[in-house]
Design a protein around this motif. Structure first.
Motif, PDB file in Angstrom:
ATOM      1  N   ARG A 198       6.318  10.194   1.241  1.00  0.00           N
ATOM      2  CA  ARG A 198       5.031   9.824   0.651  1.00  0.00           C
ATOM      3  C   ARG A 198       5.281   9.222  -0.722  1.00  0.00           C
ATOM      4  NH1 ARG A 198       5.819  15.006  -0.530  1.00  0.00           N
ATOM      5  NH2 ARG A 198       5.083  15.845  -2.490  1.00  0.00           N
ATOM      6  N   ALA A 199       4.280   8.513  -1.205  1.00  0.00           N
ATOM      7  CA  ALA A 199       4.356   7.922  -2.541  1.00  0.00           C
ATOM      8  C   ALA A 199       2.956   7.942  -3.140  1.00  0.00           C
ATOM      9  CB  ALA A 199       4.902   6.499  -2.474  1.00  0.00           C
ATOM     10  N   ARG A 200       2.903   7.946  -4.468  1.00  0.00           N
ATOM     11  CA  ARG A 200       1.613   7.915  -5.156  1.00  0.00           C
ATOM     12  C   ARG A 200       1.770   7.126  -6.443  1.00  0.00           C
ATOM     13  NH1 ARG A 200       1.796  11.194  -9.467  1.00  0.00           N
ATOM     14  NH2 ARG A 200       3.312  12.873  -9.455  1.00  0.00           N
ATOM     15  N   TRP A 201       0.698   6.428  -6.787  1.00  0.00           N
ATOM     16  CA  TRP A 201       0.708   5.661  -8.026  1.00  0.00           C
ATOM     17  C   TRP A 201       0.772   6.606  -9.213  1.00  0.00           C
ATOM     18  CZ3 TRP A 201       1.883   0.810  -7.591  1.00  0.00           C
ATOM     19  CH2 TRP A 201       1.500   0.090  -6.469  1.00  0.00           C
ATOM     20  N   VAL A 202       1.416   6.179 -10.282  1.00  0.00           N
ATOM     21  CA  VAL A 202       1.542   6.949 -11.520  1.00  0.00           C
ATOM     22  C   VAL A 202       0.995   6.076 -12.638  1.00  0.00           C
ATOM     23  CG1 VAL A 202       3.160   7.998 -13.143  1.00  0.00           C
ATOM     24  CG2 VAL A 202       3.616   8.124 -10.690  1.00  0.00           C
ATOM     25  N   GLY A 203       0.109   6.620 -13.440  1.00  0.00           N
ATOM     26  CA  GLY A 203      -0.449   5.852 -14.547  1.00  0.00           C
ATOM     27  C   GLY A 203      -1.737   5.149 -14.154  1.00  0.00           C
ATOM     28  N   ASP A 211       0.871  -1.186   0.000  1.00  0.00           N
ATOM     29  CA  ASP A 211       0.000   0.000   0.000  1.00  0.00           C
ATOM     30  C   ASP A 211       0.900   1.225   0.000  1.00  0.00           C
ATOM     31  OD1 ASP A 211      -1.841   1.992   0.245  1.00  0.00           O
ATOM     32  OD2 ASP A 211      -2.691   1.277   2.136  1.00  0.00           O
ATOM     33  N   ILE A 212       1.434   1.549  -1.167  1.00  0.00           N
ATOM     34  CA  ILE A 212       2.454   2.593  -1.242  1.00  0.00           C
ATOM     35  C   ILE A 212       1.933   3.974  -0.835  1.00  0.00           C
ATOM     36  CG2 ILE A 212       3.836   1.305  -2.904  1.00  0.00           C
ATOM     37  CD1 ILE A 212       2.184   4.362  -4.135  1.00  0.00           C
ATOM     38  N   THR A 213       0.627   4.191  -0.855  1.00  0.00           N
ATOM     39  CA  THR A 213       0.111   5.500  -0.452  1.00  0.00           C
ATOM     40  C   THR A 213       0.259   5.730   1.045  1.00  0.00           C
ATOM     41  OG1 THR A 213      -2.153   4.669  -0.252  1.00  0.00           O
ATOM     42  CG2 THR A 213      -1.507   5.609  -2.389  1.00  0.00           C
ATOM     43  N   ASP A 214       0.473   4.664   1.818  1.00  0.00           N
ATOM     44  CA  ASP A 214       0.725   4.783   3.258  1.00  0.00           C
ATOM     45  C   ASP A 214       2.198   4.575   3.602  1.00  0.00           C
ATOM     46  OD1 ASP A 214      -1.872   5.369   3.925  1.00  0.00           O
ATOM     47  OD2 ASP A 214      -2.404   3.306   4.412  1.00  0.00           O
ATOM     48  N   MET A 215       3.053   4.473   2.601  1.00  0.00           N
ATOM     49  CA  MET A 215       4.460   4.186   2.815  1.00  0.00           C
ATOM     50  C   MET A 215       5.121   5.178   3.780  1.00  0.00           C
ATOM     51  SD  MET A 215       7.430   3.578  -0.047  1.00  0.00           S
ATOM     52  CE  MET A 215       6.643   2.165  -0.797  1.00  0.00           C
ATOM     53  N   PRO A 257       3.339  -6.355 -11.283  1.00  0.00           N
ATOM     54  CA  PRO A 257       4.474  -6.035 -12.149  1.00  0.00           C
ATOM     55  C   PRO A 257       4.090  -5.034 -13.231  1.00  0.00           C
ATOM     56  CG  PRO A 257       4.490  -8.357 -11.646  1.00  0.00           C
ATOM     57  CD  PRO A 257       3.178  -7.803 -11.108  1.00  0.00           C
ATOM     58  N   GLY A 258       4.951  -4.039 -13.386  1.00  0.00           N
ATOM     59  CA  GLY A 258       4.729  -2.981 -14.371  1.00  0.00           C
ATOM     60  C   GLY A 258       4.088  -1.742 -13.798  1.00  0.00           C
ATOM     61  N   ALA A 259       3.405  -1.853 -12.655  1.00  0.00           N
ATOM     62  CA  ALA A 259       2.807  -0.666 -12.026  1.00  0.00           C
ATOM     63  C   ALA A 259       3.926   0.279 -11.610  1.00  0.00           C
ATOM     64  CB  ALA A 259       1.964  -1.071 -10.820  1.00  0.00           C
ATOM     65  N   ARG A 260       3.623   1.566 -11.659  1.00  0.00           N
ATOM     66  CA  ARG A 260       4.644   2.563 -11.308  1.00  0.00           C
ATOM     67  C   ARG A 260       4.142   3.485 -10.201  1.00  0.00           C
ATOM     68  NH1 ARG A 260       6.816   5.721 -16.104  1.00  0.00           N
ATOM     69  NH2 ARG A 260       4.692   6.452 -16.086  1.00  0.00           N
ATOM     70  N   PHE A 261       5.080   3.944  -9.401  1.00  0.00           N
ATOM     71  CA  PHE A 261       4.756   4.943  -8.393  1.00  0.00           C
ATOM     72  C   PHE A 261       5.918   5.900  -8.215  1.00  0.00           C
ATOM     73  CE2 PHE A 261       6.446   1.331  -6.005  1.00  0.00           C
ATOM     74  CZ  PHE A 261       7.292   1.894  -5.052  1.00  0.00           C
ATOM     75  N   ARG A 262       5.587   7.090  -7.762  1.00  0.00           N
ATOM     76  CA  ARG A 262       6.604   8.105  -7.505  1.00  0.00           C
ATOM     77  C   ARG A 262       6.774   8.217  -5.996  1.00  0.00           C
ATOM     78  NH1 ARG A 262       9.228  11.057 -10.539  1.00  0.00           N
ATOM     79  NH2 ARG A 262       7.810  10.910 -12.286  1.00  0.00           N
ATOM     80  N   GLY A 263       8.031   8.112  -5.562  1.00  0.00           N
ATOM     81  CA  GLY A 263       8.350   8.279  -4.155  1.00  0.00           C
ATOM     82  C   GLY A 263       8.950   9.649  -3.921  1.00  0.00           C
ATOM     83  N   HIS A 264       8.512  10.313  -2.872  1.00  0.00           N
ATOM     84  CA  HIS A 264       9.040  11.621  -2.484  1.00  0.00           C
ATOM     85  C   HIS A 264       9.821  11.412  -1.194  1.00  0.00           C
ATOM     86  CE1 HIS A 264       6.676  13.687  -5.549  1.00  0.00           C
ATOM     87  NE2 HIS A 264       5.753  12.771  -5.286  1.00  0.00           N
TER      88      HIS A 264
END
Length: 155
Positions: free
Chosen positions: A38-43, A25-29, A50-57
């Protein structure tokens, strides 16, 4: 795969599925990860596969930066791994959570493999303010796993 650059493990008194749900659950990372605020899904894909992307701040002291991560492994209750890039094209690292069931919950190992070339290791140190990335990662990984343990054992 070669041996990791850094690896830390912990015993958690919670089912593997609970731990897997936390780490994917990357939104609670930012709640349990030390360096990632914080992180949020991209795309279009907004789940661990596999293949899903997220941006980490990320943050270290006053320094901040972001990374683009691509999920490479998503095995429910067993493993979650992602490849990290800086500036959308510079290979930085691979991060992995391995989860093994035990009689009292699970054993969780967080590992990372540095994929930066030597020049990017120097530049990365300047950008992040971290000179010894391996020692820094190991210390942060211990704190991160302790945070996951606290949250998982409360669930």
């Amino acid at each position: 795969m070669s041996p990791p650059s850094a690896s830390v493990s912990i015993q958690i008194a919670a089912p593997p599925a609970v731990v897997y749900d936390l780490v994917t659950d990357i939104t609670d990372m930012g709640d349990w990860n030390v360096e990632c605020e914080r992180a949020r899904w991209v795309g279009p894909v907004r789940e661990a596969r596999p293949g899903a992307r997220f941006r980490g701040h990320n943050r270290h002291g006053r320094r901040r930066w972001s990374t683009l991560c691509t999920v490479i492994t998503a095995e429910p209750g067993r493993a979650f791994a992602y490849h990290v890039q800086a500036a959308g094209l510079i290979h930085v690292a691979v991060w992995r959570f391995g989860i093994t069931p035990t009689e009292t919950g699970c054993h969780v190992e967080q590992s990372t493999w540095t994929t930066r070339n030597p020049l990017m290791r120097v530049i990365g140190g300047l950008v992040t303010g971290v000179r010894d990335r391996v020692a820094h990662n190991e210390a942060n990984m211990r704190r991160t796993l302790e945070g996951i343990k606290r949250v998982a054992e409360r669930a």
